[in-house]
Write an enzyme that holds these catalytic residues in place. Sequence first.
Site, PDB file in Angstrom:
ATOM      1  N   PRO A 141       0.825  -1.219   0.000  1.00 25.81           N
ATOM      2  CA  PRO A 141       0.000   0.000   0.000  1.00 25.81           C
ATOM      3  C   PRO A 141       0.858   1.268   0.000  1.00 25.81           C
ATOM      4  O   PRO A 141       0.527   2.245  -0.649  1.00 25.81           O
ATOM      5  CB  PRO A 141      -0.821  -0.125   1.282  1.00 25.81           C
ATOM      6  N   GLU A 375       4.639  -3.376 -13.082  1.00 21.06           N
ATOM      7  CA  GLU A 375       6.080  -3.685 -13.288  1.00 21.06           C
ATOM      8  C   GLU A 375       6.914  -2.429 -13.529  1.00 21.06           C
ATOM      9  O   GLU A 375       7.852  -2.422 -14.324  1.00 21.06           O
ATOM     10  CB  GLU A 375       6.260  -4.716 -14.408  1.00 21.06           C
TER      11      GLU A 375
END
Length: 394
Positions: A141, A375
């Site tokens: 998070p 990514e």
Amino acid sequence: MAERSFLDWPFFDERHRRLAEELETWCTTHRDLLVARPAHSEATAADELCRKLVARLGADGWLRHCVPAAHGGVAETLDVRSLCLLREILARHSALADFAFAMQGLGTGAISLYGGEELRRRLLPPVARGEKIAAFALSEPEAGSDVAALATTAVREGGDYLLEGEKTWISNGGIADHYLVFARTGEAPGHRGLSAFLVEAGTPGLEIVERIATLAPHPLARLRFRGCRVPAAEMVGAPGQGFEVAMATLDIFRPTVGAAAVGMARAALGEALRRARERRLFGAPLGDLQLIQAKLADMATEIEAAALLVYRAAWEKDRGTPRITREASMAKLFATEAAQRAIDQAVQIWGGLGVTSGVRVEELYREIRALRIYEGASEIQRLIIARQLLRAVG
Ligand code: COS
């Protein structure tokens, strides 16, 4: 007819051309599976289809390209050109099929590169057969882009490590059989104090706390680790080597994200060309308008440039260059951004139909978006490229 001329580029060997032809035929034979869509829009909508895709891709041997030959794979080491070709072609037919394929590779890439023999023998063959589903759990998070700041901890206790923390936006979260989890083991501050662990789904203390619904449905979840006990033998790489493990894995898989983007962009160009020929406007085909021609020309040129960067990066890795960080980032950055532009133009050419639910370009418009984020977001790729350039001059 799909664009094939790029297969003559010097980046490819005969086996790559054969692979592309075989996969193209497979995609045609399995059209029903590839055009299938999740029946509803909830967070778990794509689970079943994804499981089916992994099983089929595994049974028919495509997932063997995700692991090395010694453990059920095709090539001795991961062949990045094959991974890119497979992703490009699958993504052109079905973004979810590409996702199912890619995650088997990303979720085990670190084990292929850094795993001990026991881990490799146990995990890689079932993933290659599509019998087990893999996941890569890096983001948190509060630490998606800044890997060195990740907060999940792994504290040594006897022969085990105890994991505490949260991971989020984890692809295959909720359906994976195992997760490659990065945690702070504290050998040194920052990036030198991280390690990677293989955590089996169902390990006590690992909980799927939220399934996340997204713009283009695919399995995604938030995971919580509370007193999650993992044997020290399940560490992938050495203590403190986790950052390197993550980066080396991403160096291989970032060009493949670019390849998937190229596949989606080629699908959009195909749709745009079809519309430009079939749709009539002002008494002539849409494609007679120079403004439309300009769009088509820009789309095709950018797709070609993206493919060149993608396959250059893949070839560079395959020929043994130890680090392709700059090339991988350039390929991912340019290909995903160019694909977003191309797909946007395809929507424009399709007009009102282009934003109609279920129309192919509308679907591509939703599918491409995440590739500019996952990514390593485009901003991170720029940062990586610029740092490499600055380092090179001084
Ligand atoms: N391969 C091997 N080593 C690498 C590497 C790579 N690709 N990239 C960096 N390193 C090494 C560096 O050489 C440096 O080594 P030294 O300690 O010997 O100096 C070290 O790792 C730290 O590198 P750097 O200083 O660049 O680290 P930062 O924390 O400043 O930045 C970035 C790292 C931003 C590049 C990294 O956090 C990143 O890639 N973030 C995006 C992560 C991501 O893709 N998240 C999505 C989750 S996966 S869906």
